[in-house]
Design an enzyme around this catalytic site. Structure first.
Site, PDB file in Angstrom:
ATOM      1  N   GLY A 165       0.786  -1.222   0.000  1.00  0.00           N
ATOM      2  CA  GLY A 165       0.000   0.000   0.000  1.00  0.00           C
ATOM      3  C   GLY A 165       0.821   1.277   0.000  1.00  0.00           C
ATOM      4  O   GLY A 165       0.260   2.373  -0.013  1.00  0.00           O
ATOM      5  N   HIS A 208     -10.687  -7.710  -4.301  1.00  0.00           N
ATOM      6  CA  HIS A 208      -9.251  -7.941  -4.508  1.00  0.00           C
ATOM      7  C   HIS A 208      -9.019  -9.442  -4.320  1.00  0.00           C
ATOM      8  O   HIS A 208      -9.057  -9.951  -3.202  1.00  0.00           O
ATOM      9  CB  HIS A 208      -8.455  -7.133  -3.480  1.00  0.00           C
ATOM     10  CG  HIS A 208      -6.973  -7.218  -3.676  1.00  0.00           C
ATOM     11  ND1 HIS A 208      -6.132  -6.146  -3.470  1.00  0.00           N
ATOM     12  CD2 HIS A 208      -6.164  -8.238  -4.046  1.00  0.00           C
ATOM     13  CE1 HIS A 208      -4.878  -6.506  -3.702  1.00  0.00           C
ATOM     14  NE2 HIS A 208      -4.881  -7.780  -4.047  1.00  0.00           N
ATOM     15  N   LYS A 237      -3.996  -5.014   3.851  1.00  0.00           N
ATOM     16  CA  LYS A 237      -4.930  -6.100   4.110  1.00  0.00           C
ATOM     17  C   LYS A 237      -5.096  -6.325   5.614  1.00  0.00           C
ATOM     18  O   LYS A 237      -4.137  -6.246   6.367  1.00  0.00           O
ATOM     19  CB  LYS A 237      -4.438  -7.378   3.423  1.00  0.00           C
ATOM     20  CG  LYS A 237      -4.327  -7.234   1.909  1.00  0.00           C
ATOM     21  CD  LYS A 237      -3.501  -8.338   1.282  1.00  0.00           C
ATOM     22  CE  LYS A 237      -3.271  -8.086  -0.192  1.00  0.00           C
ATOM     23  NZ  LYS A 237      -2.352  -9.066  -0.794  1.00  0.00           N
ATOM     24  N   GLU A 286      -0.878  -6.860 -10.358  1.00  0.00           N
ATOM     25  CA  GLU A 286       0.537  -7.034 -10.087  1.00  0.00           C
ATOM     26  C   GLU A 286       0.840  -8.471  -9.727  1.00  0.00           C
ATOM     27  O   GLU A 286      -0.068  -9.264  -9.449  1.00  0.00           O
ATOM     28  CB  GLU A 286       0.999  -6.117  -8.949  1.00  0.00           C
ATOM     29  CG  GLU A 286       0.370  -6.411  -7.599  1.00  0.00           C
ATOM     30  CD  GLU A 286       0.769  -5.408  -6.538  1.00  0.00           C
ATOM     31  OE1 GLU A 286       0.945  -4.219  -6.878  1.00  0.00           O
ATOM     32  OE2 GLU A 286       0.912  -5.803  -5.378  1.00  0.00           O
ATOM     33  N   ASN A 288       3.346 -10.588  -7.031  1.00  0.00           N
ATOM     34  CA  ASN A 288       4.284 -10.568  -5.919  1.00  0.00           C
ATOM     35  C   ASN A 288       5.204 -11.768  -6.063  1.00  0.00           C
ATOM     36  O   ASN A 288       4.750 -12.915  -5.998  1.00  0.00           O
ATOM     37  CB  ASN A 288       3.541 -10.610  -4.585  1.00  0.00           C
ATOM     38  CG  ASN A 288       2.806  -9.309  -4.316  1.00  0.00           C
ATOM     39  OD1 ASN A 288       3.420  -8.261  -4.193  1.00  0.00           O
ATOM     40  ND2 ASN A 288       1.485  -9.362  -4.247  1.00  0.00           N
ATOM     41  N   ARG A 290       7.219 -13.490  -4.327  1.00  0.00           N
ATOM     42  CA  ARG A 290       7.652 -13.925  -2.998  1.00  0.00           C
ATOM     43  C   ARG A 290       6.496 -14.631  -2.310  1.00  0.00           C
ATOM     44  O   ARG A 290       5.383 -14.686  -2.838  1.00  0.00           O
ATOM     45  CB  ARG A 290       8.050 -12.700  -2.168  1.00  0.00           C
ATOM     46  CG  ARG A 290       6.937 -11.634  -2.148  1.00  0.00           C
ATOM     47  CD  ARG A 290       7.181 -10.540  -1.158  1.00  0.00           C
ATOM     48  NE  ARG A 290       6.276  -9.412  -1.337  1.00  0.00           N
ATOM     49  CZ  ARG A 290       5.029  -9.357  -0.914  1.00  0.00           C
ATOM     50  NH1 ARG A 290       4.497 -10.407  -0.287  1.00  0.00           N
ATOM     51  NH2 ARG A 290       4.278  -8.289  -1.110  1.00  0.00           N
TER      52      ARG A 290
END
Length: 452
Positions: A165, A208, A237, A286, A288, A290
């Site tokens: 964020g 989301h 989140k 997007e 992530n 990881r």
């Protein structure tokens, strides 16, 4: 299999990784800052090395010190966890150049997908749906303002290297754009050392939804279902759950798109493809590159230990399962417990924990690094841990989480336990009528106003 792994992180994710390593018979090396010398991860690892001062830049972001610690302790691999250096392509490449395996994707893939603007360009070229916006990065305020007019307000200004964020602002009108752009750019520079920005159309109050991907070195790519991460406050989140309340058709289309996105960049290891969902339409936002904070809910409904799989994949083992083997069993919910005061605009609340009582039982899990007598540091993220539950149905999981939070005791520091309880008690949440606008809509009642 590796003999020794260094965990380049702190807090609950460091504890989580150490426990997985122990279960695989692998020795562990913890790193810590001066502020974290008494943290749990330093106590349960086989060895621990101080890598610098209290500031992240002096310790958990200090690549040279971390690599030196790995070499001096004979670690064959490094697990970066999430945050800090987990999506830093240079760190991944530095590990490999020093003969240390990086438990994650290759540096070049992190560079492609970790850079949000570049990832967007790749997805457009591969035919994965994206939110309307700039084709890639924007080079100046003037260019950004011009593009915003074409995209149409409101627009979302985002940092290419962003996450959590940070480096993100919404401009609802042209008059708001300059300040929003400069604020996001400055925040991105301070947080990530990279102020490259891009633009997206701001989709008002979508869901989301993210898909967990796991892939080996041999071209096998599988998704482990999806998580609903719509319960957010300022793009952070708060509560996540798996599976989400979407149709089987939408799940199939999104899962196929997530695998396509991963295969496009020859992705290896664990990763997450994030989407915005608006009705029956979905858009890539997007990837992530990881492990995610919310990975436990996927583990609970699939029975797969994602951290162990990461280690095995990096060690050269193929996936032991195919897409057909993945079945989503029951429902899981995760609540993030933060040291913060919701009644004071969620101000961080570091301090000493006088008493900790953690409920236990079938289908209840607490991933954390805190203990009675531990002092929460003011230097890092305010998250103290995650409560995760599993039930046969969503309603059973909600009730189990409510009972667990009701019994949880963390005294001495303010925290968001009651705030999360009120979310779980909200009728719209229970009915599944929620999106990313849920917390702003009900904020006063969730905090306790105006009744108090």
């Amino acid at each position: 299999m590796f003999q020794k792994i260094l965990i380049a992180n702190r807090g609950e994710i460091a504890v989580r990784i150490i426990r997985a390593c122990k279960q695989l018979g692998i020795e562990t090396v913890a790193i810590y800052s001066e502020a974290d010398k008494n943290s749990l991860h330093t106590q349960i690892a086989d060895e621990a090395v101080c890598v610098g001062g209290n500031k992240s830049s002096e310790s958990y972001l200090n690549m040279e010190n971390i690599i030196s610690a790995a070499i001096s302790k004979g670690a064959e691999a490094v697990h970066p966890g999430f945050g800090f250096l987990s999506e830093n392509a240079r760190f991944a490449e530095l590990c490999e150049s020093c003969g240390i395996r990086f438990i994650g994707p290759k540096g070049e893939v992190i560079d492609k997908m970790g850079n949000k603007a570049r990832a967007r360009e790749i997805m457009i070229a591969s035919g994965v749906p994206v939110v309307p916006g700039s084709d890639g990065k924007v080079d100046s305020l003037q260019q950004a303002k011009s593009l915003a007019v074409g995209i149409g307000y409101p627009v979302l200004i985002k940092a290419s290297a962003g996450g959590g964020g940070r480096g993100m602002r919404v401009a609802y009108t042209e008059s708001e754009f300059d300040q929003a752009y400069e604020t996001a750019r400055s925040e991105a520079k301070n947080a990530f050392g990279d102020d490259t920005m891009y633009l997206e159309k701001y989709v008002l109050n979508p869901k989301h939804i993210e898909f967990q991907i796991i892939a080996d070195k041999y071209g096998n790519t599988v998704h482990l279902g999806e998580r609903d991460c719509s319960i957010q406050r300022r793009n952070q989140k708060v509560i996540e759950e798996a599976p989400s309340l979407i149709s089987d058709d939408l799940r199939k289309r999104m899962g196929d798109a997530a695998i396509k996105a991963s295969k496009t960049v020859n992705y290896e290891n664990a990763g997450t493809i994030e989407f915005l969902v608006n009705g029956n339409d979905f858009y890539f936002i997007e990837m992530n590159t990881r492990i995610q904070v919310e990975h436990p809910v996927t583990e609970m409904v699939t029975g797969i230990d994602i951290i162990k799989e990461q280690i095995k994949i990096t060690g050269g083992e193929p996936l032991s399962f195919s897409q057909e083997d993945i079945n989503l069993n029951g429902h899981s919910i995760e609540v993030r417990i933060n040291a913060e005061n919701p009644k004071e605009n969620f101000r961080p609340a570091p301090g000493k924990i006088d008493l900790l009582h953690v409920p236990s039982g079938h289908g209840v899990r607490f991933d954390s690094f805190i203990y009675t007598g531990y002092s929460i540091s003011p230097f890092y993220d305010s998250m103290m841990g995650k409560v995760i539950v599993h039930g046969k149905t969503r309603l059973e999981a909600i009730n189990k989480m409510k009972a667990t939070l009701d019994e949880l005791v963390i005294s001495g520091v303010s925290n968001n336990r009651e705030f999360c309880l009120k979310i779980l008690e909200n009728n719209d949440y229970v009915k599944g009528n929620f999106d990313t606008g849920f917390i702003p809509k009900y904020l006063d009642s969730l905090i306790g106003y105006p009744n108090e």
